[in-house]
Each structure stands twice: as C-alpha cells, then as structure tokens.
Design a protein around this motif. Structure first.
Motif, mmCIF file in Angstrom:
data_model
loop_
_atom_site.group_PDB
_atom_site.id
_atom_site.type_symbol
_atom_site.label_atom_id
_atom_site.label_comp_id
_atom_site.label_asym_id
_atom_site.label_seq_id
_atom_site.Cartn_x
_atom_site.Cartn_y
_atom_site.Cartn_z
ATOM 1 N N GLU A 188 31.626 31.459 45.235
ATOM 2 C CA GLU A 188 31.740 31.626 43.784
ATOM 3 C C GLU A 188 32.129 33.052 43.445
ATOM 4 O O GLU A 188 31.722 33.999 44.129
ATOM 5 N N PHE A 189 32.922 33.180 42.384
ATOM 6 C CA PHE A 189 33.343 34.492 41.894
ATOM 7 C C PHE A 189 33.574 34.373 40.401
ATOM 8 O O PHE A 189 34.423 33.600 39.959
ATOM 9 N N GLU A 190 32.776 35.090 39.630
ATOM 10 C CA GLU A 190 32.912 35.170 38.174
ATOM 11 C C GLU A 190 33.089 33.809 37.499
ATOM 12 O O GLU A 190 33.974 33.622 36.675
ATOM 13 N N ARG A 213 40.194 38.820 49.789
ATOM 14 C CA ARG A 213 40.422 39.570 51.039
ATOM 15 C C ARG A 213 39.105 39.916 51.726
ATOM 16 O O ARG A 213 38.975 39.763 52.938
ATOM 17 N N ARG A 214 38.147 40.399 50.941
ATOM 18 C CA ARG A 214 36.841 40.754 51.525
ATOM 19 C C ARG A 214 36.184 39.549 52.178
ATOM 20 O O ARG A 214 35.732 39.605 53.314
ATOM 21 N N THR A 231 49.531 31.763 44.021
ATOM 22 C CA THR A 231 50.370 32.958 44.183
ATOM 23 C C THR A 231 50.382 33.766 42.892
ATOM 24 O O THR A 231 50.173 34.989 42.905
ATOM 25 N N THR A 232 50.588 33.095 41.774
ATOM 26 C CA THR A 232 50.605 33.770 40.468
ATOM 27 C C THR A 232 49.261 34.425 40.188
ATOM 28 O O THR A 232 49.198 35.581 39.741
ATOM 29 N N LEU A 233 48.181 33.694 40.457
ATOM 30 C CA LEU A 233 46.848 34.235 40.219
ATOM 31 C C LEU A 233 46.606 35.496 41.051
ATOM 32 O O LEU A 233 46.148 36.516 40.531
ATOM 33 N N LEU A 234 46.916 35.435 42.336
ATOM 34 C CA LEU A 234 46.682 36.593 43.203
ATOM 35 C C LEU A 234 47.555 37.789 42.819
ATOM 36 O O LEU A 234 47.125 38.937 42.937
ATOM 37 N N PRO A 247 41.181 42.170 41.015
ATOM 38 C CA PRO A 247 39.780 42.025 41.444
ATOM 39 C C PRO A 247 39.539 40.746 42.247
ATOM 40 O O PRO A 247 38.822 40.753 43.243
ATOM 41 N N LEU A 248 40.150 39.638 41.817
ATOM 42 C CA LEU A 248 39.990 38.391 42.566
ATOM 43 C C LEU A 248 40.664 38.503 43.932
ATOM 44 O O LEU A 248 40.096 38.104 44.947
#
Length: 143
Positions: free
Chosen positions: A20-22, A110-111, A96-99, A104-105
């Motif tokens: 999960e992220f935000e 990557r992390r 692709t567009t989102l990245l 931050p995402l």
C-alpha cells in the motif's frame, strides 16, 4: 541452522507482491527480474534503432525508463482514481504515464522493488520459531 538454499519466493520476484502507498495498492515485483531485464533490453534496442547517433531526447529517456519499470516491476494496482473520481484501470501505458508523472510513487516503487528481504520474510519468521540445535559432532556453545 544452515543457509537456506533457494530461499526466495521466485513467484513474488517476477509476479510481485501487494503493498500500500497513500491509499492505493500496488503489486510490485523485484527489480532485475527476468521480465524487467527483458523489457529493459528491448526498450534499449528500440531507442538505439530510433536514435542511432545516441542523442536520445531527455523525455524519450524518461519515458523509456518509466516504461521499463511499468512492464517489469509495477505489475498491477487497485484503488487508482483519476482527478474526477473515476477508476483508472491498470495497463502498461497507464503505469508508464503514472511513473513519469509521480516521482514520489516511482521512488516508492523503486525502494520496494529493491528490498529483497520482504521476499524471504516468511522463511525468517519460521526459522526464528525453531529451537537452535547444535550440529552433529559439535557441542552447543554456552554464552
């Protein structure tokens, strides 16, 4: 306890694991998995063919990097909404567009993708519950 041979969950390495992220859920695979490496190689060849002199415009390089990660690492998502509240389905193009547009995402992806420890967590937890025994022929050390 000896070193566990092949201790990593190979399915999670390639197919990913939900995180999960935000407020959203993202299925993230390990960076450097076979799908990621194949996408990277193919995209690199496409750029070399399109720009044989090697002068790839910065936006093309950024898009290529985002696409490589969208194909090989960011495998799916849930709870993705557009500004108008509509659902945004997962696709490689949408990823692709989102990245490209959400640093931050992208950094979080990557992390997570580089953190191999999460793919062996079940093994570590199960080993922690086992009592430690001495090896055959050796006495257990007392500390």
């Amino acid at each position: 306890m000896g070193y566990k041979f092949n201790r990593f969950d190979q399915e999670k390495i390639t197919d990913g694991e939900w995180t999960e992220f935000e407020g959203g859920r993202f299925k993230i695979a390990k960076s450097g998995n076979t799908v990621h490496l194949e996408a990277s190689e193919r995209i690199s060849k496409e750029l070399n063919k399109k720009y044989p002199e090697g002068d790839v415009p910065i936006m093309e390089r950024l898009r290529a990097t985002a696409r490589e990660w969208a194909e090989g690492v960011l495998r799916d998502w849930e709870d993705m909404e557009a500004a108008d509240g509509s659902n945004v389905p997962y696709s490689i193009e949408n990823a692709t567009t989102l990245l490209m547009n959400d640093e931050p995402l992208f950094n979080a992806v990557r992390r997570k993708s580089r953190d191999m420890a999460r793919f062996e967590q079940e093994h570590i937890e199960s080993q922690a519950k086992k009592p430690r025994t001495s090896s055959p022929g050796k006495a257990a050390s007392s500390e």
